[in-house]
Design a protein around this motif. Structure first.
Motif, mmCIF file in Angstrom:
data_model
loop_
_atom_site.group_PDB
_atom_site.id
_atom_site.type_symbol
_atom_site.label_atom_id
_atom_site.label_comp_id
_atom_site.label_asym_id
_atom_site.label_seq_id
_atom_site.Cartn_x
_atom_site.Cartn_y
_atom_site.Cartn_z
ATOM 1 N N GLN A 74 0.858 -1.180 0.000
ATOM 2 C CA GLN A 74 0.000 0.000 0.000
ATOM 3 C C GLN A 74 0.896 1.232 0.000
ATOM 4 O OE1 GLN A 74 -2.637 0.215 3.328
ATOM 5 N NE2 GLN A 74 -3.541 2.129 2.658
ATOM 6 N N ALA A 75 0.698 2.064 -0.990
ATOM 7 C CA ALA A 75 1.473 3.298 -1.059
ATOM 8 C C ALA A 75 1.116 4.197 0.114
ATOM 9 C CB ALA A 75 1.197 4.017 -2.370
ATOM 10 N N PRO A 76 2.075 4.940 0.605
ATOM 11 C CA PRO A 76 1.782 5.837 1.730
ATOM 12 C C PRO A 76 0.791 6.930 1.323
ATOM 13 C CG PRO A 76 3.957 6.270 0.843
ATOM 14 C CD PRO A 76 3.434 5.050 0.143
ATOM 15 N N VAL A 77 -0.040 7.289 2.275
ATOM 16 C CA VAL A 77 -1.004 8.360 2.051
ATOM 17 C C VAL A 77 -0.358 9.669 2.495
ATOM 18 C CG1 VAL A 77 -3.274 9.257 2.655
ATOM 19 C CG2 VAL A 77 -2.920 6.787 2.414
ATOM 20 N N VAL A 78 -0.173 10.538 1.535
ATOM 21 C CA VAL A 78 0.426 11.836 1.831
ATOM 22 C C VAL A 78 -0.669 12.888 1.653
ATOM 23 C CG1 VAL A 78 2.195 13.493 1.168
ATOM 24 C CG2 VAL A 78 2.642 11.034 0.976
ATOM 25 N N PRO A 79 -0.975 13.616 2.707
ATOM 26 C CA PRO A 79 -2.022 14.633 2.564
ATOM 27 C C PRO A 79 -1.591 15.699 1.546
ATOM 28 C CG PRO A 79 -0.929 14.832 4.686
ATOM 29 C CD PRO A 79 -0.380 13.610 4.021
ATOM 30 N N ILE A 80 -2.492 16.030 0.639
ATOM 31 C CA ILE A 80 -2.222 17.035 -0.382
ATOM 32 C C ILE A 80 -2.941 18.311 0.003
ATOM 33 C CG2 ILE A 80 -2.521 17.649 -2.805
ATOM 34 C CD1 ILE A 80 -2.397 14.658 -3.431
ATOM 35 N N GLU A 81 -2.186 19.381 0.074
ATOM 36 C CA GLU A 81 -2.774 20.677 0.405
ATOM 37 C C GLU A 81 -3.472 21.240 -0.828
ATOM 38 O OE1 GLU A 81 -1.140 24.976 1.735
ATOM 39 O OE2 GLU A 81 -0.233 23.242 2.705
#
Length: 182
Positions: A22-29
């Motif tokens: 599972q690819a990491p979840v990076v919050p997108i601004e």
């Protein structure tokens, strides 16, 4: 923590094969734009409020005019925000009262206003697009009529406008600025 397992899965697929990759979840601004310019959320919110106020003013003041006529009316409102004689935001300019009278005449008819808007949503949407375009062009330094601070329906007589410098006419509206010689 999931980022570490993701890297371990990539580096050692046989040891961590039981875990799904599972690819990491990076919050997108969220990125806000006015035209092509990236702006803060606050600037964007202020722009949208100005577009709404200006669209309403265009709807009531000049909805029967050409696109250019509507853009010129919008530009007068924006020009006022840059003058020390008027408030510094589009919404404040439109809602300004001088000697108990609104500067934009449609504010004197509050009950009629809501009914007209509901009945003519397509026209309002057109005025909204024009307001957004003119405000965006001004934000990006593309202006169309920079001196006008006043306008009126040309056929309406007013002593006030006799003291101003006439700049020109578009459709049914005449445009004026302060006469420096008086």
């Amino acid at each position: 923590m999931s980022f570490i397992f993701y890297i371990l899965q990539l580096l050692f697929p046989t040891h961590y094969h039981a875990m799904p990759i599972q690819a990491p979840v990076v919050p997108i601004e969220k990125v806000y734009h006015i035209g092509t310019t990236v702006v803060s959320k606050e600037v964007y919110s202020s722009h949208k409020a100005s577009v709404g106020c200006l669209a309403e003013a265009l709807f009531y003041e000049s909805r029967g005019e050409s696109n250019r006529g509507n853009k010129l009316i919008a530009q007068v409102t924006i020009n006022r925000t840059r003058s020390t004689q008027f408030p510094d935001t589009v919404c404040k300019v439109i809602k300004q009262k001088i000697k108990g009278r609104y500067q934009y005449s449609y504010h004197h008819l509050p009950n009629t206003r809501k009914h007209l808007l509901k009945k003519n949503q397509a026209t309002y949407n057109k005025m909204y697009r024009i307001a957004d375009k003119v405000l965006t062009d001004n934000f990006e330094k593309r202006k169309i009529l920079t001196k006008a601070l006043y306008y009126k329906v040309c056929d309406v007589e007013s002593e006030f406008f006799d003291r101003l410098k006439y700049l020109g006419r578009e459709d049914n509206h005449c445009f004026f600025t302060i006469n420096k010689t008086t």
